[in-house]
Design an enzyme around this catalytic site. Structure first.
Site, PDB file in Angstrom:
ATOM      1  N   LYS A  60       0.854  -1.196   0.000  1.00  0.00           N
ATOM      2  CA  LYS A  60       0.000   0.000   0.000  1.00  0.00           C
ATOM      3  C   LYS A  60       0.888   1.244   0.000  1.00  0.00           C
ATOM      4  CE  LYS A  60      -4.031   1.470   2.744  1.00  0.00           C
ATOM      5  NZ  LYS A  60      -4.860   1.127   3.922  1.00  0.00           N
ATOM      6  N   SER A  73      -9.467   0.304   3.083  1.00  0.00           N
ATOM      7  CA  SER A  73      -8.772   1.208   2.192  1.00  0.00           C
ATOM      8  C   SER A  73      -7.608   0.554   1.441  1.00  0.00           C
ATOM      9  CB  SER A  73      -8.225   2.389   2.998  1.00  0.00           C
ATOM     10  OG  SER A  73      -7.298   1.949   3.971  1.00  0.00           O
ATOM     11  N   SER A 116      -9.616  -1.809   7.175  1.00  0.00           N
ATOM     12  CA  SER A 116      -8.982  -1.585   5.871  1.00  0.00           C
ATOM     13  C   SER A 116      -8.079  -2.714   5.391  1.00  0.00           C
ATOM     14  CB  SER A 116      -8.190  -0.281   5.889  1.00  0.00           C
ATOM     15  OG  SER A 116      -9.055   0.823   5.888  1.00  0.00           O
TER      16      SER A 116
END
Lengths: 68, 475
Positions: free
Chosen positions: B86, B161, B185
């Protein structure tokens, strides 16, 4: 129908934080606060005088699995 | 070298299978990396999981790993395994966009502790992944880098996310990815994309060099194919770091050693309060079938109630909103137009929450953790819930930027994951079925603080009983 809290909340945010309403969706989100306030009303009185934030880390350590 | 393995087969391996095959000399790191790059080249145009691909650097690192093995040098436990992460894990000198326009050119001044630990274990870092802007939506929408798409059906959301992490692991673009979890997330993209995601106990994994969202609820962790992968990944990344004073000092056990497949007598509490209320029928059915699979291996299933859930939910809604609002206050004053609509609208609400209620939420956190453990984890080893109450939504029906009326569906996505961030408990999501449209359904398991080994043991036994985690989308 927009809840009455929206406009005064926008004014308070502007006064305290200097942040302006960024878009219509933000106004929609503020309307959602009515339900949150109702939930918090239901919790009034549950916090006791001695509660303090630092108890969380202590709880994490104390609530570990008992040895078996 | 043993029998040759085709490129497509290589991409289908789990993280631990790839690492073990490399260590055994059955495959080269270069071949593993090329297999991943070929999948990205072929399919990421539709999925949009990658923000930055460091192709040449990855192949160079892979070549060095191959040379090290040939020379008989010691190898780390993840040597030769390609990963991507990420785009909020800082690597010194590299841009870390945090999925935002505001930080599109931000060059990280230091390298995150978790990246240093993965580097030391020999993992190959291929680059940075798409994510929700500043890690603040549960769906995977991104107005600046384009929405990430679910590899099972590109019209559907990935969960957020850590959208690129979930979609990319599911699409077999790489073997593991770091996500972050403040309200679900890691677990949401895991369940929605059909992979395995682990949020450890709050403070378990150091957050040094990781973009903050909520000091109280942020967690670092992996999205992978299997519980065994998560076990190895966690063992290599957990543990105190002097750079993160909040990181836990509890010893890190050998999680993989606990994965015997034997869960006879494991006591599973099914929390009927809140977590199952309003669940879609396919989700409820898959969840009940998953419980039967656990029972088939000897687990004992018991239904429980948790009166603490009402307070937990109310307070959960406060903490990350207030902390996120504080972190973003300067940008919200000076350049609010540079945020996506769905993000600035969420942040804005955080400024309205009175300070005494925020302090009350933090102060009630310990007592409510004690109450929840008394209700669901006293006399029980794990608590089970569906990860997502509803079927996977489409990108369109959760798009607030297009229509504020989608607010309710957008916020509902994280209903079953958020409470465990407030509680700080170790929680895993793993695939447990598919709905009639072919979209994944996830099982969520939580345990007492620092009982990651118990969560992983239960999840691994479930995956020895089922094959949901082995299924890959047809791209």
């Amino acid at each position: 129908m927009e809840p009455e809290l929206v406009v005064p909340t926008m004014e308070a945010i502007g006064r305290w934080s200097g942040v302006s309403l960024p878009n219509a969706a933000a106004r929609h989100g503020l309307a959602d606060h009515a339900a949150l306030i109702a939930e918090l009303e239901a919790l009034r009185g549950t916090m006791v005088f001695e509660d303090e934030p630092s108890t969380f880390e202590a709880a994490l350590r104390e609530l570990q699995e008992p040895a078996r | 070298m043993n029998a040759p393995v085709s490129t497509s087969d290589l991409a289908m391996l789990s993280m631990t299978e790839a690492a073990d095959a490399f260590a055994a000399g059955e495959v080269t790191a270069t071949a593993l990396t090329q297999a991943c790059l070929a999948r990205i080249d072929a399919f990421d145009a539709g999925v949009n999981s990658v923000i930055r691909l460091d192709r040449d650097a990855a192949l160079e690192t892979a070549g060095a790993a191959d040379a090290a093995r040939a020379a008989g040098k010691p190898l780390g436990a993840l040597a030769g395994v390609p990963m991507m992460h990420k785009d909020m894990y800082y690597r010194a000198g590299k841009v870390s966009t945090c999925g935002s326009k505001i930080r599109r050119d931000f060059v990280a001044p230091k390298t995150a502790t978790v990246l240093q630990r993965l580097d030391a274990a020999g993992a190959i870092d291929m680059g940075a992944l798409n994510m929700a802007e500043f890690a603040q939506n549960p769906t995977g929408h991104n107005a600046h880098f384009g929405d990430c798409h679910n590899p099972w059906d590109l019209a559907y959301c990935t969960g957020g996310s850590s959208s690129g992490s979930g979609a990319g692991v599911a699409a077999r673009f790489f073997y593991a990815a770091l996500g972050s979890d403040t309200g679900g997330s890691i677990r949401l993209p895991a369940t929605i994309c059909g992979v395995t995601g682990l949020k450890a106990t709050q403070t378990r994994v150091p957050r040094t060099g990781v973009m903050p969202l909520s000091f109280s609820a942020d967690n670092v962790g992996p999205l992978v194919r299997t519980a065994r992968d998560a076990a190895r990944f966690l063992a290599l990344t957990a543990g105190h770091c002097p750079g993160d004073a909040t990181s836990a000092r509890e010893p890190v056990p050998d999680y993989e050693a606990a994965l015997s497949g034997d869960i006879r007598g494991l006591r599973v509490a099914v929390c009927e309060t809140y977590f199952l209320e309003g669940a879609d029928a396919p989700v409820a059915a898959a969840f009940e079938t998953a419980l039967l699979a656990l029972a088939a291996r000897g687990a004992v299933i018991t239904r429980v109630k948790a009166a603490s859930m009402r307070a937990i939910n109310a307070y959960t809604a406060l903490v990350s909103r207030v902390e996120g609002a504080a972190i973003h206050a300067n940008w919200m004053r000076e350049q609010p137009q540079d945020y996506a609509i769905h993000l600035s609208s969420r942040l804005y609400g955080g400024y309205a929450i009175p300070a005494h209620l925020y302090v009350e939420a933090l102060s009630r956190r310990g007592p409510l953790l004690r109450q929840f453990v008394a209700e669901t984890l006293t006399g029980f080893d794990v608590v089970a819930t569906p990860t997502l109450k509803t079927r996977v939504p489409t990108l369109a029906e959760t798009d607030i930027d297009a229509d504020p009326e989608n607010w309710g569906r957008f916020m509902a996505v994280s209903a079953n994951t958020r409470p465990f961030n407030f509680l700080g408990l170790p929680t895993i999501s793993l695939p447990c079925g598919f709905d009639e449209r072919g979209l994944p359904i996830g099982l969520q398991l939580a345990a007492r603080p620092f009982a990651e080994a118990t969560v992983l043991r239960a999840a691994d036994a479930f995956q020895q009983e089922t094959d949901w985690h082995r299924r890959a989308p047809a791209l």
